[in-house]
Design an enzyme around this catalytic site. Structure first.
Site, PDB file in Angstrom:
ATOM      1  N   GLN A  91       0.836  -1.211   0.000  1.00 15.53           N
ATOM      2  CA  GLN A  91       0.000   0.000   0.000  1.00 15.53           C
ATOM      3  C   GLN A  91       0.869   1.258   0.000  1.00 15.53           C
ATOM      4  O   GLN A  91       0.601   2.224   0.702  1.00 15.53           O
ATOM      5  CB  GLN A  91      -0.932  -0.010   1.225  1.00 15.53           C
ATOM      6  CG  GLN A  91      -2.171  -0.859   1.068  1.00 15.53           C
ATOM      7  CD  GLN A  91      -3.152  -0.293   0.035  1.00 15.53           C
ATOM      8  OE1 GLN A  91      -3.080   0.859  -0.372  1.00 15.53           O
ATOM      9  NE2 GLN A  91      -4.080  -1.121  -0.400  1.00 15.53           N
ATOM     10  N   SER A  92       1.901   1.237  -0.823  1.00  9.93           N
ATOM     11  CA  SER A  92       2.898   2.304  -0.760  1.00  9.93           C
ATOM     12  C   SER A  92       2.421   3.650  -1.283  1.00  9.93           C
ATOM     13  O   SER A  92       1.881   3.756  -2.392  1.00  9.93           O
ATOM     14  CB  SER A  92       4.113   1.869  -1.581  1.00  9.93           C
ATOM     15  OG  SER A  92       4.957   2.962  -1.835  1.00  9.93           O
TER      16      SER A  92
END
Ligand SMILES: *Cc1c(COP(=O)(O)O)cnc(C)c1O
Length: 352
Positions: A81-82
């Site tokens: 979930q960068s």
């Protein structure tokens, strides 16, 4: 020193991705609850591209390097979930560069189109999922090998590629200069102009630290422009050592890049790792509660991976007397709010 430094930074090629200055204001309700120190917030979550965040400042300095090297495809890596991956994909899309994201599954979230992955997918980024140990950031060598593999496929198709290191932090891969960190020297100067207009110079900056360039940039900015300001990094993933050494390596590369006489010292790198708690990205009761507290008192939404842990750290350090009640602290909100949504189940578990 001040003029020379600001002039040097202004000479960098930069693309316009963000609204500057980002807003800054006092957290009046929380300050009143605590009875001091005075806490201010610098809203780098409101930079303006995608949902905002510190990575968009870095990309203003990194994208010109990508464009100068005539890359058609940008390959980078990060965790699932960068924010870095999403903001990079958004910046690339605007400049007609194809983003290829190697995303490592680091914690218990499915690779569903939610949060940043939803945004990556809407942008049309190519995503390659890889496994990583739970609660751990992957090693540089492992990640770079995966990025090289993706780049090689594009080379074979005759495309020019640029491999950008995670977080735009450590000069490595095709980013051979600490360009991400340069942007946070600029951010420090921007903040200092705001605090000076408000009639003070901060005693400390508190922020979330992950790959190190935000901290290195703020530290060099502080040492050069307002040396009484301590820069306190709250780690969300790596232990104090060797992480402080990584920040120090970026700091030295940055001073060298800016042709500054050394201003920072190794012991100026302040990293706290106590607030990682169960691990990178793992939402617990403290995280859920601090998000609720800041949202209800101030109307500001923290993210569950970075800024909530940094805020918890700041409150704990205040409670322990690390800061004086008369201090003025600037908390940098570095963004990351899209990660709230894929964490809905864990957040609700603690808040219902
Ligand atoms: C990446 C990130 C950080 C950490 O910044 P680094 O420069 O990588 O240390 C902090 N907060 C958010 C929301 C981020 O996405």
């Amino acid at each position: 020193m001040r003029e020379k430094l600001l002039h040097r930074i202004a000479s960098y090629p930069r693309i316009e991705l963000i609204h500057r200055p980002t807003p800054m204001r006092k957290l009046a309700a929380i300050t009143a609850e605590l009875g001091g120190p005075e806490i201010w917030i610098k809203r780098d979550d409101l930079t303006g591209i995608a949902f905002g965040g510190n990575k968009s400042r870095k990309l203003e300095y990194i994208l010109p390097d990508v464009l100068a090297k005539k890359a058609e495809v940008l390959v980078t890596w990060a965790s699932l979930q960068s924010n870095w991956a999403m903001q990079t994909a958004a910046a690339c899309a605007r400049y007609g560069i194809k983003p290829v994201l190697v995303l490592f599954k680091t914690y218990d979230l499915p690779p569903e189109p939610d949060g940043n992955i939803l945004l990556d997918r809407i942008l049309g980024a190519e995503i390659r999922y890889r496994e990583a140990a739970k609660g751990k950031i992957v090693t540089q060598e492992f990640a770079l090998a995966a990025a090289n593999e993706a780049a090689a496929e594009y080379h074979a198709l005759g495309k020019k590629t640029y491999i950008a290191p995670v977080g735009g932090s450590m000069p490595s891969a095709d980013m051979d200069r600490p360009l991400g960190a340069v942007s946070y020297v600029d951010a420090f100067a921007e903040m200092l102009a705001q605090t000076q207009a408000a009639g003070f110079s901060p005693n400390a900056i508190v922020h979330s630290t992950g790959s190190g360039a935000t901290q290195a940039g703020l530290l060099v900015g502080a040492k050069a422009l307002a040396p009484q300001t301590r820069v306190v990094g709250i780690s969300v993933s790596d232990e104090k050592e060797p992480f402080a050494q990584i920040v120090w390596d970026i700091t030295e590369a940055l001073e060298n890049e800016l042709k500054l006489d050394p201003v920072a010292m190794r012991e100026d790198v302040l990293v706290f790792d106590e607030y990682i708690r169960e691990g990178y990205g793992i939402v617990n009761k403290e995280v859920a509660e601090v998000i609720r507290r800041v949202f209800t008192r101030e109307g500001i939404v923290l993210d569950p991976v970075y800024t909530s842990k940094a805020f918890i750290g700041m409150l704990d350090l205040i409670a322990k007397g690390f800061f004086k009640p008369t201090d003025k602290i600037v908390f940098f909100h570095t963004g990351g709010t899209p990660a709230l949504f894929p964490n809905r189940a864990r957040l609700m578990e603690f808040l219902d």
